[in-house]
Design a protein around this motif. Structure first.
Motif, PDB file in Angstrom:
ATOM      1  N   MET A 115       0.859  -1.184   0.000  1.00  0.00           N
ATOM      2  CA  MET A 115       0.000   0.000   0.000  1.00  0.00           C
ATOM      3  C   MET A 115       0.898   1.238   0.000  1.00  0.00           C
ATOM      4  O   MET A 115       1.827   1.362   0.801  1.00  0.00           O
ATOM      5  CB  MET A 115      -0.902   0.002   1.225  1.00  0.00           C
ATOM      6  CG  MET A 115      -1.910   1.123   1.231  1.00  0.00           C
ATOM      7  SD  MET A 115      -2.933   1.101   2.736  1.00  0.00           S
ATOM      8  CE  MET A 115      -3.810  -0.432   2.508  1.00  0.00           C
ATOM      9  N   SER A 116       0.562   2.168  -0.893  1.00  0.00           N
ATOM     10  CA  SER A 116       1.394   3.364  -1.044  1.00  0.00           C
ATOM     11  C   SER A 116       1.169   4.316   0.125  1.00  0.00           C
ATOM     12  O   SER A 116       0.176   4.232   0.856  1.00  0.00           O
ATOM     13  CB  SER A 116       1.060   4.073  -2.366  1.00  0.00           C
ATOM     14  OG  SER A 116      -0.283   4.555  -2.321  1.00  0.00           O
ATOM     15  N   HIS A 117       2.121   5.235   0.299  1.00  0.00           N
ATOM     16  CA  HIS A 117       2.050   6.198   1.398  1.00  0.00           C
ATOM     17  C   HIS A 117       0.833   7.115   1.249  1.00  0.00           C
ATOM     18  O   HIS A 117       0.135   7.413   2.228  1.00  0.00           O
ATOM     19  CB  HIS A 117       3.339   7.023   1.411  1.00  0.00           C
ATOM     20  CG  HIS A 117       3.374   8.043   2.510  1.00  0.00           C
ATOM     21  ND1 HIS A 117       3.378   7.701   3.841  1.00  0.00           N
ATOM     22  CD2 HIS A 117       3.357   9.412   2.457  1.00  0.00           C
ATOM     23  CE1 HIS A 117       3.388   8.795   4.575  1.00  0.00           C
ATOM     24  NE2 HIS A 117       3.380   9.849   3.749  1.00  0.00           N
ATOM     25  N   ARG A 118       0.534   7.560   0.020  1.00  0.00           N
ATOM     26  CA  ARG A 118      -0.610   8.445  -0.192  1.00  0.00           C
ATOM     27  C   ARG A 118      -1.932   7.735   0.122  1.00  0.00           C
ATOM     28  O   ARG A 118      -2.848   8.333   0.696  1.00  0.00           O
ATOM     29  CB  ARG A 118      -0.620   8.928  -1.641  1.00  0.00           C
ATOM     30  CG  ARG A 118       0.491   9.927  -1.948  1.00  0.00           C
ATOM     31  CD  ARG A 118       0.344  10.456  -3.360  1.00  0.00           C
ATOM     32  NE  ARG A 118       1.351  11.472  -3.647  1.00  0.00           N
ATOM     33  CZ  ARG A 118       1.447  12.108  -4.823  1.00  0.00           C
ATOM     34  NH1 ARG A 118       0.583  11.821  -5.798  1.00  0.00           N
ATOM     35  NH2 ARG A 118       2.379  13.015  -5.017  1.00  0.00           N
ATOM     36  N   ARG A 141      -2.378   5.285   2.229  1.00  0.00           N
ATOM     37  CA  ARG A 141      -2.525   5.159   3.682  1.00  0.00           C
ATOM     38  C   ARG A 141      -2.970   6.469   4.299  1.00  0.00           C
ATOM     39  O   ARG A 141      -3.804   6.493   5.220  1.00  0.00           O
ATOM     40  CB  ARG A 141      -1.189   4.721   4.296  1.00  0.00           C
ATOM     41  CG  ARG A 141      -0.868   3.251   4.062  1.00  0.00           C
ATOM     42  CD  ARG A 141       0.184   2.761   5.058  1.00  0.00           C
ATOM     43  NE  ARG A 141       1.442   3.474   4.904  1.00  0.00           N
ATOM     44  CZ  ARG A 141       2.432   3.100   4.091  1.00  0.00           C
ATOM     45  NH1 ARG A 141       2.308   1.987   3.359  1.00  0.00           N
ATOM     46  NH2 ARG A 141       3.552   3.794   4.016  1.00  0.00           N
ATOM     47  N   LEU A 142      -2.443   7.604   3.820  1.00  0.00           N
ATOM     48  CA  LEU A 142      -2.869   8.907   4.342  1.00  0.00           C
ATOM     49  C   LEU A 142      -4.337   9.154   4.040  1.00  0.00           C
ATOM     50  O   LEU A 142      -5.080   9.694   4.878  1.00  0.00           O
ATOM     51  CB  LEU A 142      -2.009  10.016   3.727  1.00  0.00           C
ATOM     52  CG  LEU A 142      -0.570  10.122   4.230  1.00  0.00           C
ATOM     53  CD1 LEU A 142       0.176  11.228   3.468  1.00  0.00           C
ATOM     54  CD2 LEU A 142      -0.565  10.437   5.723  1.00  0.00           C
ATOM     55  N   LEU A 143      -4.790   8.771   2.814  1.00  0.00           N
ATOM     56  CA  LEU A 143      -6.188   8.968   2.437  1.00  0.00           C
ATOM     57  C   LEU A 143      -7.111   8.150   3.336  1.00  0.00           C
ATOM     58  O   LEU A 143      -8.129   8.661   3.822  1.00  0.00           O
ATOM     59  CB  LEU A 143      -6.394   8.587   0.974  1.00  0.00           C
ATOM     60  CG  LEU A 143      -7.835   8.676   0.442  1.00  0.00           C
ATOM     61  CD1 LEU A 143      -8.344  10.113   0.535  1.00  0.00           C
ATOM     62  CD2 LEU A 143      -7.900   8.191  -1.015  1.00  0.00           C
ATOM     63  N   LEU A 144      -6.767   6.887   3.573  1.00  0.00           N
ATOM     64  CA  LEU A 144      -7.588   6.038   4.432  1.00  0.00           C
ATOM     65  C   LEU A 144      -7.622   6.560   5.855  1.00  0.00           C
ATOM     66  O   LEU A 144      -8.665   6.523   6.530  1.00  0.00           O
ATOM     67  CB  LEU A 144      -7.067   4.596   4.402  1.00  0.00           C
ATOM     68  CG  LEU A 144      -7.241   3.851   3.064  1.00  0.00           C
ATOM     69  CD1 LEU A 144      -6.594   2.470   3.133  1.00  0.00           C
ATOM     70  CD2 LEU A 144      -8.722   3.715   2.709  1.00  0.00           C
ATOM     71  N   LEU A 148      -9.976   9.545   5.963  1.00  0.00           N
ATOM     72  CA  LEU A 148     -11.366   9.118   5.915  1.00  0.00           C
ATOM     73  C   LEU A 148     -11.821   8.545   7.262  1.00  0.00           C
ATOM     74  O   LEU A 148     -12.951   8.788   7.706  1.00  0.00           O
ATOM     75  CB  LEU A 148     -11.550   8.060   4.814  1.00  0.00           C
ATOM     76  CG  LEU A 148     -11.425   8.568   3.360  1.00  0.00           C
ATOM     77  CD1 LEU A 148     -11.506   7.408   2.387  1.00  0.00           C
ATOM     78  CD2 LEU A 148     -12.523   9.591   3.058  1.00  0.00           C
ATOM     79  N   ALA A 149     -10.924   7.781   7.912  1.00  0.00           N
ATOM     80  CA  ALA A 149     -11.270   7.214   9.215  1.00  0.00           C
ATOM     81  C   ALA A 149     -11.471   8.310  10.247  1.00  0.00           C
ATOM     82  O   ALA A 149     -12.418   8.260  11.054  1.00  0.00           O
ATOM     83  CB  ALA A 149     -10.172   6.243   9.666  1.00  0.00           C
ATOM     84  N   VAL A 150     -10.605   9.327  10.248  1.00  0.00           N
ATOM     85  CA  VAL A 150     -10.747  10.432  11.189  1.00  0.00           C
ATOM     86  C   VAL A 150     -12.037  11.201  10.927  1.00  0.00           C
ATOM     87  O   VAL A 150     -12.769  11.579  11.863  1.00  0.00           O
ATOM     88  CB  VAL A 150      -9.523  11.366  11.104  1.00  0.00           C
ATOM     89  CG1 VAL A 150      -9.759  12.643  11.923  1.00  0.00           C
ATOM     90  CG2 VAL A 150      -8.278  10.644  11.600  1.00  0.00           C
ATOM     91  N   ALA A 151     -12.358  11.405   9.670  1.00  0.00           N
ATOM     92  CA  ALA A 151     -13.585  12.126   9.329  1.00  0.00           C
ATOM     93  C   ALA A 151     -14.822  11.349   9.787  1.00  0.00           C
ATOM     94  O   ALA A 151     -15.779  11.927  10.322  1.00  0.00           O
ATOM     95  CB  ALA A 151     -13.630  12.369   7.815  1.00  0.00           C
ATOM     96  N   ALA A 152     -14.793  10.041   9.562  1.00  0.00           N
ATOM     97  CA  ALA A 152     -15.928   9.222   9.996  1.00  0.00           C
ATOM     98  C   ALA A 152     -16.084   9.266  11.505  1.00  0.00           C
ATOM     99  O   ALA A 152     -17.206   9.346  12.032  1.00  0.00           O
ATOM    100  CB  ALA A 152     -15.727   7.777   9.518  1.00  0.00           C
ATOM    101  N   LEU A 153     -14.954   9.228  12.236  1.00  0.00           N
ATOM    102  CA  LEU A 153     -15.019   9.281  13.688  1.00  0.00           C
ATOM    103  C   LEU A 153     -15.572  10.619  14.156  1.00  0.00           C
ATOM    104  O   LEU A 153     -16.423  10.674  15.070  1.00  0.00           O
ATOM    105  CB  LEU A 153     -13.627   9.049  14.269  1.00  0.00           C
ATOM    106  CG  LEU A 153     -13.510   9.091  15.800  1.00  0.00           C
ATOM    107  CD1 LEU A 153     -14.380   8.004  16.439  1.00  0.00           C
ATOM    108  CD2 LEU A 153     -12.049   8.922  16.246  1.00  0.00           C
TER     109      LEU A 153
END
Length: 493
Positions: A1-4, A6-9, A12-17
């Motif tokens: 998995m690329s660095h970008r 992982r940052l995107l995921l 998205l996880a922080v936004a969902a939280l």
């Protein structure tokens, strides 16, 4: 998995939280507004209910997450009180040699300042092989049939850091007919500063009981699974997990080892034949040595307190057993003496069976002496009440007593030829034997003069017509009558 990616995921996880937290906060505010709009009495009621459930939830959460409590070993009496009890047993003629020898061994090991480690477990788990692995110079016999260790063997050994210790190879437990060897093993386990409990698979019920027994006395314990090389890796980890659950905190560590030893296999020969070959298996005991090093790191002096507590606690139990048996023997002699006196007194009485407990003085003295034997403080009022209740019990069961006495006269012809007064005498022997045994049993168990319990035991004893009891009391009656007849005849001789 690329660095970008992982940052995107992560974003998205922080936004969902944050969205979930915002929704929860909005919902909480709406509930708060509705709560404030309620009548005051309903606010207090709902508030109390919410607080109750919050406290209940916190209590359940603490119960689930609290750290396990450390097992408390059985409490031992102080040395002085134990020695006083042993001295009292000496005065009563009991054999206290083994108890005094145990105290002497306790002092000897304390003075030596060496760490003792016992190898404990059922037969055929590899204790002798492990002894050779821990101390290669040890002369420990081993046999695939099991049960080769018949006595306690002490061998000097060393830990990887150079610290010296004394290894004790003890007989295996659960051997058919090996109760004496098992007693030796348990005694040595309690004398040791630490114990290695060896098993070769899941703990059986008897093995789990032995582990709990060691924990009951507070023994520092390493649970070692032997022959670990015979298990696949996944199965081995699952087995270790089950052992930890079964041990339930009793063991300081649960490790997998291979004690080595010898193995036999069939080897194919070039000519097509085969032969049986025996070879040594190299031991793998590094995890055990590491755990044992941690367990004994405080040294003999620091571990001595727990070791002495275990020895004294076991001595307390053994002393109690000897006290109980010594008192039971003394009670037997007291009851026999008063039954004999009752027979002699009954021979001079008239109207056999009119009152089967007219000898109140004997009954009172018997009660007082048995209470003194068992260390139970009783008042004269209690004694009088018990004797009065015994009279009523005997009077109610007089027909049963006389029937038993009459049958005994028929069963033992020697009694029947002595005349009608023998019926009265034998009835008294039955009564005082029943009363004494009932009272002694109640005092031993209740540690108090429990009139109801003693009375119920007396009823049961009065109806006991077992042949062994009748034979014993018949012999006692004959002896007492014979002695009385000889005493009466001697003045005119």
């Amino acid at each position: 998995m690329s660095h970008r990616l992982r940052l995107l995921l992560s974003a998205l996880a922080v936004a969902a939280l944050l969205w979930l937290l915002f929704g929860a906060a909005e919902r909480a505010l709406a509930l708060a507004q509705r709560f404030l709009a309620l009548p005051t009495w309903l606010q207090w009621t709902l508030g109390a209910v919410l607080v109750f459930f919050a406290l209940l939830g916190a209590a359940v959460l603490w119960w689930l997450l609290r750290p396990p409590r450390k097992r408390r070993p059985v409490a031992a009496p102080d040395r002085a009180s134990l020695e006083q009890r042993i001295a009292t047993l000496d005065e009563r003629g009991a054999d206290t040699g083994a108890l005094r020898a145990e105290l002497g061994e306790l002092d000897r090991r304390r003075a030596g300042g060496r760490v003792y480690v016992a190898l404990f477990g059922e037969i055929s788990t590899g204790k002798s092989s492990l002894m050779r692995a821990l101390a290669p110079h040890a002369d420990a016999a081993s046999d695939v049939r099991g049960g080769t260790t018949r006595q306690v063997q002490h061998v000097d050994g060393n830990l990887p850091d150079g610290r010296a210790l004394v290894l004790a190879d003890v007989p295996g437990s659960r051997e058919a007919g090996g109760e004496a060897h098992e007693a030796l093993a348990r005694a040595e386990a309690l004398r040791a500063h630490a114990v290695i409990y060896l098993c070769a698979g899941d703990l059986t019920r008897s093995q789990a009981e032995e582990v709990r027994w060691l924990a009951h006395f507070g023994k520092p314990l390493v649970l070692a699974l032997n022959k670990a090389d015979q298990w696949p890796a996944d199965d081995l980890q699952a087995l270790l997990a089950r052992l930890r659950r079964t041990a339930d905190g009793a063991a300081a560590a649960v490790v997998a080892i291979s004690a080595g030893g010898r193995e036999r296999f069939v080897r194919a020969l070039p000519d097509g034949g085969s032969e049986q070959v025996e070879r040594a298996r190299a031991p793998a005991i590094a995890p055990l040595l590491e755990s044992l090093s941690r367990l004994t790191a405080p040294g003999a002096e620091a571990l001595e307190g727990d070791r002495a507590n275990a020895v004294l606690a076991e001595l307390h139990q053994r002393t109690g057993t000897l006290e109980a048996s010594t008192r039971a023997e003394a009670a037997e002699r007291i009851v026999k003496r008063y039954a004999r006196r009752a027979v002699v007194g009954a021979m001079a009485a008239v109207a056999p069976g009119s009152d089967l407990l007219i000898q109140g003085a004997l009954a009172t003295a018997l009660t007082r002496e048995l209470a003194q034997l068992y260390g139970v403080r009783v008042s004269e009022v209690q004694i009088d009440d018990f004797v009065r209740q015994a009279k009523l019990t005997v009077r109610t069961g007089s027909s049963i007593v006389l029937a038993i006495a009459g049958n005994a006269l028929k069963a033992f012809p020697g009694l029947g030829t002595l005349g009608g007064g023998v019926l009265h005498a034998f009835a008294y022997a039955l009564i005082f034997d029943a009363m004494g045994r009932a009272l002694a049993g109640s005092l031993a168990e209740r540690h108090a003069l429990d009139q109801h319990d003693a009375g119920e035991r007396l009823k049961s004893m009065l109806a006991d017509a077992s042949s062994s009891r009748l034979r014993r009391l018949a012999s006692l009656t004959m002896e007492a009558i014979g002695e009385r007849s000889g005493a009466d005849a001697s003045p005119g001789a």
